[in-house]
Write an enzyme that holds these catalytic residues in place. Sequence first.
Site, short mmCIF file in Angstrom:
data_model
loop_
_atom_site.label_atom_id
_atom_site.label_comp_id
_atom_site.label_asym_id
_atom_site.label_seq_id
_atom_site.Cartn_x
_atom_site.Cartn_y
_atom_site.Cartn_z
N ASP A 1 0.83 -1.22 0.00
CA ASP A 1 0.00 0.00 0.00
C ASP A 1 0.86 1.25 0.00
O ASP A 1 2.02 1.24 0.41
CB ASP A 1 -0.95 0.01 1.19
N GLU B 1 0.03 -1.20 5.68
CA GLU B 1 1.08 -0.79 6.62
C GLU B 1 1.01 0.69 6.91
O GLU B 1 1.25 1.13 8.04
CB GLU B 1 2.45 -1.15 6.05
#
Length: 416
Positions: A85, A180
């Site tokens: 991400d 994350e």
Amino acid sequence: MLKNYKNTSTERFLKYVQIDTQSDSNSNTQPSTLKQKDLSKLLVQELIQMGVQDAHLDEFGYVYATIPSNSEKPVPVICFCSHVDTSPDCSGEGVKPIIHQHYQGQDIVLPDDNSQIIRLTEHPDLAHQFGNDIITASGTTLLGADNKAGVAEIMDAAYHLVNNPEIKHGTIKILFTPDEEIGRGTAAVDLEKLGADFGYTIDGETLGSLEDETFSADGVKITIHGVSQHPGFAKGKMESALKIAAEIVAKLPKETLSPETTEEKEGFIHPVGISGMVETATIEFIIRDFSVEKLHEHEAVLKTIMEEVLLNYPNSKATFEVLEQYRNMKEVLDNYPEVTAYALEAIERSGIVGKQMSIRGGTDGSRLSFMGLPCPNIFAGEHAFHGKHEWVSVQDMEKATETIVNLCKIWEEKTQ
């Protein structure tokens, strides 16, 4: 551009950053955005094509894969981890990566917004990049080097290991995580299925850096219950929760304990959200320091401020909630000195000066370490992340790939 960078981490990186994988802290799904799986599915396909047959994507957005051992020794199982991400702080849609070849210290003007200029004076790490090839976005988005540089480097290292069987190594596990950037990178990871003894996140900044120490982190939520009255008849009666919240924020230390005024090993109290109405308001904080003891000291400072403000509002109340977020991974890693030592040796073997560093933040490795997988953070080469000035160099990514391969060799060599 791509024809100049075949079969390297750079070619992979240029492809990966064009896939929007921005996470969303306001989402309650796992992963927080389905589009993260677009990249993860591609990674699984590429791993299977290169011969990593067990590669798969689970329902929670995690990619698991295994490169089997080719050593006769009982080598510990090592995992390499990066997150797919990108930060919600800046758009990751429609990223147009640009390679600025043979950088010589000039200003880098991003073509889709000429006001976005990457200057050597503002990015001192560029002083070490003369002659290298710098990759940026075009000026309207972040680049995504955090952490698609790490993803590309792990993928390229995997390709190298699979296609060079003369390199002896133990079982290698690959883990790509979602979310994350919003603090949920390990929320649904299955460490039993992963089956690794030790791990390394590839998510660091400066060439040669190895981060074995992170912040310890807590969140604090203050909920204020004021007294609401019709504003036309409020004299001597109203106690606005919003104004109480504003006073608490205004009384925070400014010269110390603030992200704007601290560095190195100094911690801070940082308000990240305020909301509400006259009757009820909330303030959310993140508290950071390298020791839990100091973390608690900062929380006591904040609680004292809250109590002092409330003395002026006798009919109002507030609650003070502390949520543990993550802890300094050095507490775990100090028990396994070989994990750090081997990584530093791998960096040195790649022709780089190793730098053992602390990070003013956290990584998936922080949580993984306390979940039972000791996991320091190795450089990926990403710089100025979470913004339009993000950049990475081709040569740094190549060195990160080389470091991963060398680390696999070292674990095999050191095993008796």
